[in-house]
Design an enzyme around this catalytic site. Structure first.
Site, mmCIF file in Angstrom:
data_model
loop_
_atom_site.group_PDB
_atom_site.id
_atom_site.type_symbol
_atom_site.label_atom_id
_atom_site.label_comp_id
_atom_site.label_asym_id
_atom_site.label_seq_id
_atom_site.Cartn_x
_atom_site.Cartn_y
_atom_site.Cartn_z
ATOM 1 N N HIS A 1 -3.716 -5.428 0.515
ATOM 2 C CA HIS A 1 -3.171 -5.878 1.797
ATOM 3 C C HIS A 1 -3.200 -7.402 1.910
ATOM 4 O O HIS A 1 -4.234 -7.977 2.219
ATOM 5 C CB HIS A 1 -3.993 -5.268 2.946
ATOM 6 N N GLU B 1 -1.949 -9.140 4.174
ATOM 7 C CA GLU B 1 -1.910 -9.580 5.575
ATOM 8 C C GLU B 1 -3.295 -9.758 6.184
ATOM 9 O O GLU B 1 -3.434 -10.439 7.191
ATOM 10 C CB GLU B 1 -1.085 -8.592 6.417
ATOM 11 N N CYS C 1 0.826 -1.202 0.000
ATOM 12 C CA CYS C 1 0.000 0.000 0.000
ATOM 13 C C CYS C 1 0.870 1.265 0.000
ATOM 14 O O CYS C 1 1.553 1.536 -0.963
ATOM 15 C CB CYS C 1 -0.974 -0.054 1.176
#
Ligand code: XMP
Length: 506
Positions: free
Chosen positions: A164, A166, A76
């Site tokens: 993202h 994660e 990001c």
């Protein structure tokens, strides 16, 4: 290991957890306090950020210290920053992108995207977008609305991704992170609890030698696991102190002390109930209660530590989130409650500090505890605040009120256990309110305390929601409390989430 540079994203800790789940060790550092690159560092990940590279004061770093030296993955903001610094153009997105998107094109089945599939859901959360990239960068994946969803520098192993990986909503996020960490950086997946224990025990033996160590046990997971690790390293030279502050759960002091002894720990139980009650007498303010309890704890602990001849070390169960918080980009977050034992004991104790868990997340501490064969009753415990029942007794604390609350809490908790709900709840407890209300028992009017039950679900206590406990369960618990506990004639259930409420009432 992998370094994660934090630019202030709410997801930075998650990146670290995902990497650890791949059995690869990683550390988080604020972007403005990066350690020197050593041979141990196999790769670097840049986190997201609430900032924009278009702001004059945006957080930045000298990219040349990493690029071309080790593989880099920008997530990001991290991706935007690298593209921007290399001559790309970052603009505000025409549509702010939050939530699910799908990879519509994978232009180059580069190593980073190996095994990722078209249509795979990726989680977006950004206000800016990479609009133009320089020739030195090639686009490797896109979504419908984001052309530069993933890119690679042509000349070195530097990657950027707009989404993202994660967060669990990104279907193949874990695959992507594995590709980066294992295949691109070449990390060996050998970070396991067994390996951690072996290495830590060896380190502790080296560090401590034949010195004596003192540790305060609380009955909680962290101090128990820290104790068992150090015990494994230095055996009887570890002196544990478990203080009964008179604010623990019913029978807790005795049962927990017993399990510690079974675990082979050299532990001394110290009954200091009255010292705490005396210090708390007449105090209603929550922060003053915390201060009084903290002060007495230090006094008691200090008295006890002085009785251990020639003790050199103080062991603490500090875990990684505490460490990250104390050195985060934003600085220690604003104090809402003077929480936790961070800050430790005062200087006058003149002991060196040893913190064997300071690189672990909570779930990893549990895993280490399991490997060390610590009892489930200790590992599976709900969190319990240091000041204990004192902050669940609104207004002043007296031994009588503690006794009432202990009975109420005991009924609540044992029913949670009996019905199998205990493990579904992150934390539960009861609050004794200073409110008295009218009731009727038999033919008699009563005028007694209202207690509140609180049970929450949470990941880390930072945010929480009230547990949807079944009505039947609540009905049974309420009945049992009102019938059995003298001094209570009304039970309510707290249905506030955090924020805006907090888990504890004080
Ligand atoms: P709050 O009430 O802030 O609680 O939502 C979040 C978590 O922290 C615990 N807590 C404390 N723990 N000392 C502690 O060691 C404290 O003073 C304290 N106050 C709250 C609370 O039980 C919950 O797990």
């Amino acid at each position: 290991k992998i370094l994660i540079l934090d630019f202030g994203s709410q997801y930075t800790q998650l990146i670290a957890r995902r990497v650890r789940e791949l059995n690869v060790y990683c550390e988080i550092y604020p972007y403005n306090n990066v350690p020197e690159l050593t041979d141990e560092v196999k790769g670097v990940i840049f986190s997201g950020s609430p900032c924009s590279v278009r702001d004059a004061e945006h957080p930045s770093i000298d990219l040349s210290q990493f690029q071309g030296k080790v593989p880099v993955l920008g997530v990001c903001y991290g991706a935007q920053l690298m593209a921007f610094e290399s001559g790309g153009e970052v603009t505000p997105s025409t549509i702010r992108e939050y939530g699910r998107a799908r990879l519509t094109e994978i232009h180059n089945s580069d190593r980073l995207l190996k095994e990722l599939t078209i249509g795979s859901v990726v989680w977006m959360s950004h206000g800016d977008t990479i609009y133009e990239i320089p020739d030195s960068i090639e686009v490797i994946a896109s979504t419908d609305s984001v052309r530069v969803a993933a890119y690679k520098f042509r000349d070195h192993e530097t990657y950027g991704i707009q989404f993202h990986p994660e967060v669990t909503h990104s279907d193949e996020g874990k695959t992507l992170l594995r590709n980066f960490v294992v295949h691109i950086c070449g990390c060996v997946q050998d970070w396991t609890s067994e390996q951690f224990i072996e290495a830590t025990v060896a380190d502790l033996q080296q560090q401590i030698g034949n010195d004596k160590v003192v540790l305060g046990l609380s009955g909680g997971v962290d101090s128990s696991v820290a104790a068992m690790l150090i015990h494994q390293a230095i055996g009887k030279n570890l002196y544990c102190i478990f203080v009964d502050n008179g604010l623990l759960r019913k029978d807790e002091f005795e049962t927990v002390l017993d399990s510690y002894k079974h675990m082979g720990l050299n532990v001394k139980g110290v009954d200091s109930k009255n010292r705490f009650y005396d210090a708390l007498a007449g105090i209603s303010d929550p922060e003053l209660k915390r201060k009084a309890i903290g002060r007495v704890f230090i006094e008691v602990f200090d008295d006890e530590a002085h009785q251990i001849e020639d003790v050199k070390w103080l062991a603490q169960g500090t875990i990684y989130p505490d460490v990250i918080e104390s050195m985060s980009v934003k600085g220690p977050s604003a104090t809402i409650k003077s929480h936790h034992n961070v800050g430790g004991l005062p200087d006058f104790m003149k002991l060196k500090v040893v913190e064997p868990l300071k690189t672990l997340f909570k779930d990893e501490v549990r895993l280490v505890g399991k490997t060390l064969k610590i009892d489930d009753t200790i590992l599976g415990r709900h969190p319990f605040p240091g000041p204990g029942l004192a902050i669940r007794i609104l207004s002043d604390v007296t031994p009588q009120k503690v006794a009432i609350l202990q009975q109420v809490d005991h009924i609540f908790i044992s029913n949670l256990k009996k019905t199998g709900l205990y493990d579904e709840v992150w934390q539960a407890g009861a609050i004794l309110t200073p409110v008295q209300s009218v009731g009727v028992m038999g033919d008699e009017r009563t005028y007694e305390h209202v207690v509140a039950l609180r049970a929450v679900t949470s990941i880390d206590g930072m945010t929480a929601d009230w547990s949807r406990l079944p009505y039947e369960f609540l009905a049974d618990v309420s009945n049992e409390i009102i019938n059995k506990v003298k001094g209570v004639n009304r039970v309510v259930y707290d249905i506030s989430s955090k924020p805006p409420a907090t888990i504890e009432w004080e």
